[in-house]
Design an enzyme around this catalytic site. Structure first.
Site, mmCIF file in Angstrom:
data_model
loop_
_atom_site.group_PDB
_atom_site.id
_atom_site.type_symbol
_atom_site.label_atom_id
_atom_site.label_comp_id
_atom_site.label_asym_id
_atom_site.label_seq_id
_atom_site.Cartn_x
_atom_site.Cartn_y
_atom_site.Cartn_z
ATOM 1 N N SER A 1 -9.709 -0.615 6.548
ATOM 2 C CA SER A 1 -9.113 -0.415 5.224
ATOM 3 C C SER A 1 -8.380 -1.608 4.650
ATOM 4 O O SER A 1 -7.923 -1.552 3.510
ATOM 5 C CB SER A 1 -8.173 0.797 5.249
ATOM 6 O OG SER A 1 -8.908 1.969 5.503
ATOM 7 N N LYS B 1 0.852 -1.183 0.000
ATOM 8 C CA LYS B 1 0.000 0.000 0.000
ATOM 9 C C LYS B 1 0.888 1.234 0.000
ATOM 10 O O LYS B 1 1.972 1.237 0.604
ATOM 11 C CB LYS B 1 -0.906 -0.009 1.236
ATOM 12 C CG LYS B 1 -1.915 1.142 1.272
ATOM 13 C CD LYS B 1 -2.841 1.016 2.481
ATOM 14 C CE LYS B 1 -3.837 2.163 2.534
ATOM 15 N NZ LYS B 1 -4.758 2.056 3.696
ATOM 16 N N SER C 1 -9.325 1.917 2.462
ATOM 17 C CA SER C 1 -8.491 2.685 1.554
ATOM 18 C C SER C 1 -7.382 1.867 0.896
ATOM 19 O O SER C 1 -6.628 2.401 0.082
ATOM 20 C CB SER C 1 -7.866 3.871 2.297
ATOM 21 O OG SER C 1 -7.027 3.411 3.357
#
Length: 520
Positions: free
Chosen positions: A190, A106, A166
């Site tokens: 997330s 990420k 996210s």
């Protein structure tokens, strides 16, 4: 404002420089006190000036052992999945647990020499360190092939629909096979939200099990990094690689986690090797009643997860209903506590009060407040959080955060009490199937994006606050709310006792082995 005077390389703080600081703080001092404090502050500035460069004590990577090449922003980003591509690997891995595997990080995870956007153009930052988990992944023989996007990304099962967030890009890239494995980060759901949305497995580990060193966070009390994969076994394998203390993160004890296992794959394999009707013999599963009672919850999702959970009885488990009324209080406390405090560290780089690796070079790019250009570069979630922070500091002070932390301790205690009677709890991961991405993107304004956030996080955010492990497993499909012909994945959330992540993995692995979620 007058600045301190510089004399022969040193800094002399004058009364003229100190008075504006006092005015801003609403303080009035006598001329004598101002003179005294000016001398003392001059000494403080001299002390600051004497500090050595902290680069020598930061965990800088050996770029010959961990080379990275072909760093670029791809023209084809897999419908929003990629932020940056790279090839990073270890020339002499410590083990072969991930040999031949590809991994996406990420884009809030530091990888030296590769830009780290954290999903925003607020600052341009290229870290000089590698996150602990990035090093561990390379030490296990894997190749890091890029950084995944955080933000609007197309769902792998229906273009035009959300991949969740996210850790959006991580979810999509695993689902499409662009990478074998991915790292997500989770402060309110997330990892689990994109896992549920994209039809993959995602685990938010127990708080403190996986080091957060070298990762941009929101708040140390809720920051989690964890594995995302197509299968439960791969999820367990990646967790095995990244788990354990690293000597930097104060969320982890400075000694090995005595009594808690750091190997997970053997237990997963042992469960799936058993006959179907005995895989979960003796295990007690609790359907968390309040998790199926979220206001406005999509009934297709509710029934899909309830049906999937009841199938655990076919595997030998005892399934019953469990009530934890405080489950419905937790999202409200989460929603109040995070923006009231977190922007200090998340946006302004003021991560005081923790013993951890800080990004002193990135701190130079921000100040005590955001500039207009920095604020304008934020997405709707971050801009909302910053404005709430400003408002709360002005009108409420620290009381909100303190009150919420106390309330959330009681929530965690309630889960612990329930988990004395059952081994795991079950809820839907998300209350609804993924929504359609707005055609105008962020330009439609923050209200369009933030309106349903609290409900969306109703079943996930509580466990960020309490630290319990929580895993999302795909268990079926649900029609999109705006088009019954579009079928989107549904995730079942499995919650375990703290540091019993293996129980979540075992239950998920047994279900995955016995049933085909794509036919449910």
């Amino acid at each position: 404002m007058a600045l301190p005077e510089h004399e022969s390389g040193s800094i002399r703080v004058t009364g003229e420089a100190l008075k504006p600081v006092l005015d801003k703080a609403g303080l009035k001092l006598t001329d004598q006190l101002i003179e005294d404090f000016s001398v003392l502050l001059t000494g403080f500035e001299a002390t600051v000036n004497s500090l050595p460069d902290d680069a020598a004590v930061q965990p800088r990577p050996d770029l010959e052992k961990y080379p990275r090449t072909d760093i670029h922003i791809p023209e084809d980003n897999d419908l929003g999945g990629w932020a940056t591509k790279v090839t990073a690997k270890c020339t002499a891995p410590k083990n072969n647990l991930l040999e031949g595997r590809t991994v996406a990080l990420k884009d809030n995870v530091a990888l030296a020499g590769v830009r780290c956007t954290n999903g925003t153009a607020m600052v341009e930052w290229v870290p000089k360190v590698d996150a602990t988990i990035a090093t561990r992944i390379m030490d296990a023989g894997a190749t890091i092939t890029g950084k995944s996007v955080t933000g609007p990304v197309h769902n792998p099962y229906a273009k035009g629909y959300s991949a969740g967030g996210s850790s959006s890009g991580s979810g999509r890239l695993v689902a499409t096979g662009s990478v074998d494995l991915a790292i997500g980060c989770d402060q309110g759901g997330s990892i689990r939200i994109p896992a549920a949305s994209c039809g993959i497995v995602g685990l938010k580990p127990t708080w403190g099990l996986v080091p957060y060193t070298g990762i941009l966070g929101l708040d140390a009390t809720i920051d989690h990094a964890g594995p995302m994969a197509k299968t439960v076994r791969d999820c367990a394998l990646l967790l095995e690689v990244i788990a354990g203390p690293d000597g930097w993160d104060d969320r982890q004890p400075p000694v090995e986690l005595g009594g808690y296992q750091l190997d997970f794959v053997d237990d997963v394999d042992a469960v799936t090797a058993l006959p179907k009707n005995t895989m979960l013999s003796g295990l007690k599963v609790g359907l968390l009643s309040e998790g199926f009672q979220i206001p406005g919850q999509d009934q297709h999702v509710v029934e899909s997860v309830r049906s999937a959970a009841m199938k655990l009885a076919e595997l030998g488990a005892t399934v019953s209903s469990v009530s934890v009324p405080k489950h419905l209080e937790a999202p409200v406390a989460w929603a109040c506590s995070i923006p009231a405090s977190s922007p200090q560290g998340a946006l302004l780089g003021n991560r005081h009060g923790r013993k951890q690796l800080d990004f002193s070079d990135r701190c130079e790019l921000v100040s005590q407040k955001l500039t207009q250009a920095q604020f304008d570069a934020l997405g709707p979630g971050a801009s909302y959080m910053y404005l709430v922070y400003l408002w709360a500091q002005e009108h409420h002070g620290p009381k909100i955060y303190s009150k919420c932390i106390n309330l959330l301790k009681a929530v965690g205690d309630a889960y612990d009490l329930a988990l004395k009677n059952v081994d795991v709890l079950i809820t839907p991961t998300l209350p609804d199937p993924p929504i359609r991405l707005p055609e105008a993107g962020y330009s439609q304004g923050p209200l369009n994006f933030m309106g349903k956030t609290l409900m969306l996080l109703a079943n996930t955010s509580p466990f960020n606050c309490t630290g319990h492990p929580a895993l999302s497993l795909p268990v079926g499909f649900s029609p999109a709310q705006d088009d019954p012909n579009v079928k989107l994945p549904v995730g079942m959330q499995i919650i375990g006792r703290k540091f019993r992540d293996v129980d979540c993995l075992k239950v998920a692995a047994a279900w995955e082995k016995a049933f085909d979620w794509k036919t449910m």
